[in-house]
Design an enzyme around this catalytic site. Structure first.
Site, PDB file in Angstrom:
ATOM      1  N   ASN A 191       0.802  -1.230   0.000  1.00  0.00           N
ATOM      2  CA  ASN A 191       0.000   0.000   0.000  1.00  0.00           C
ATOM      3  C   ASN A 191       0.831   1.275   0.000  1.00  0.00           C
ATOM      4  O   ASN A 191       0.321   2.347   0.295  1.00  0.00           O
ATOM      5  CB  ASN A 191      -0.956  -0.006   1.197  1.00  0.00           C
ATOM      6  CG  ASN A 191      -1.797  -1.261   1.242  1.00  0.00           C
ATOM      7  OD1 ASN A 191      -1.596  -2.106   2.110  1.00  0.00           O
ATOM      8  ND2 ASN A 191      -2.691  -1.429   0.284  1.00  0.00           N
ATOM      9  N   ILE A 198       0.904   6.791   0.422  1.00  0.00           N
ATOM     10  CA  ILE A 198       0.192   5.721   1.132  1.00  0.00           C
ATOM     11  C   ILE A 198      -1.238   5.614   0.614  1.00  0.00           C
ATOM     12  O   ILE A 198      -1.942   6.611   0.484  1.00  0.00           O
ATOM     13  CB  ILE A 198       0.154   6.001   2.649  1.00  0.00           C
ATOM     14  CG1 ILE A 198       1.578   6.137   3.197  1.00  0.00           C
ATOM     15  CG2 ILE A 198      -0.589   4.889   3.388  1.00  0.00           C
ATOM     16  CD1 ILE A 198       1.635   6.704   4.607  1.00  0.00           C
ATOM     17  N   CYS A 199      -1.651   4.388   0.321  1.00  0.00           N
ATOM     18  CA  CYS A 199      -3.030   4.144  -0.093  1.00  0.00           C
ATOM     19  C   CYS A 199      -3.738   3.369   1.008  1.00  0.00           C
ATOM     20  O   CYS A 199      -3.443   2.203   1.262  1.00  0.00           O
ATOM     21  CB  CYS A 199      -3.068   3.347  -1.399  1.00  0.00           C
ATOM     22  SG  CYS A 199      -4.751   3.010  -1.980  1.00  0.00           S
ATOM     23  N   VAL A 200      -4.653   4.035   1.694  1.00  0.00           N
ATOM     24  CA  VAL A 200      -5.447   3.394   2.738  1.00  0.00           C
ATOM     25  C   VAL A 200      -6.826   4.042   2.710  1.00  0.00           C
ATOM     26  O   VAL A 200      -6.963   5.243   2.482  1.00  0.00           O
ATOM     27  CB  VAL A 200      -4.772   3.536   4.132  1.00  0.00           C
ATOM     28  CG1 VAL A 200      -4.606   4.998   4.513  1.00  0.00           C
ATOM     29  CG2 VAL A 200      -5.544   2.791   5.202  1.00  0.00           C
TER      30      VAL A 200
END
Length: 205
Positions: free
Chosen positions: A91, A98-100
């Site tokens: 992620n 950041i991919c969340v």
């Protein structure tokens, strides 16, 4: 890894600025476990923290520096999150982004800095390969976990391990003329050799 982020001080209202300042002061005096705020008194929108790699993960023993970038629409719009420390994680993109979901579709205006940092720490424990920015890491996590874990540990060893403390260096210096001097020198050379070998391995991967 170098980054350039523009300050958003002028874009945030005084009310939001006061709220962010208050929360950061609280986090400094009472930080969450394994998270340390790194304040920037000249730019309150420069929100950085050091997150300790959780035990039982390939990131254990590492210290990861992260940055949150507040948009002018904050808190209605989520901030962007970046790892400043190089990390191998599904992620986290190569540029550190950041991919969340918490910073995307699941964002809520009541979420604060603490909630975001805890979410990022949880991401080190439970990655989400379904929303991978690093496709290679996501694929390895699902199909060859041992290889994923090995690569992540390698990145952690090279990029996230804290440098030797000045106290340790002093201890080595004091022993430089003693009978164990050769052993310490050998240990240091061996550590440097291993680090070089790890870097070579990373280049081949």
């Amino acid at each position: 890894m170098s980054f350039f982020f523009q300050s958003n001080v002028e874009n945030l209202s005084p009310q939001i600025m006061r709220h962010v300042t208050k929360e950061l002061m609280t986090l400094q005096s009472d930080p969450p476990e394994g998270i340390k705020i790194i304040p920037n008194e000249e730019d309150i929108t420069d929100i950085q923290a050091a997150i300790e790699g959780p035990a039982g993960t390939p990131y254990a023993g590492g210290m990861f520096r992260v940055k949150l970038v507040l948009s002018k629409g904050f808190p209605s719009e989520p901030p962007k999150g970046f790892f400043l420390t190089k990390i191998f994680h599904p992620n986290v993109a190569k540029n550190g982004e950041i991919c969340v979901n918490t910073l995307k579709r699941d964002w809520k205006t009541e979420y604060g800095i603490k909630h975001i940092l805890l979410t990022i720490k949880c991401l080190l424990i439970v990655p989400n390969p379904e929303s991978a920015l690093n496709e290679e890491a996501g694929k390895l996590l699902l199909e060859q976990y041992d290889d994923y874990s090995q690569r992540a540990r390698l990145y952690t060893d090279i990029h996230a391990k804290p440098p030797r403390s000045s106290c340790e260096e002093e201890c080595l210096d004091k022993n430089s003329d003693g009978p164990s001097a050769k052993k310490h020198a050998g240990d240091k050379k061996l550590a440097e050799k291993r680090k070089k070998e790890k870097k070579k391995t990373l280049k081949r991967l």
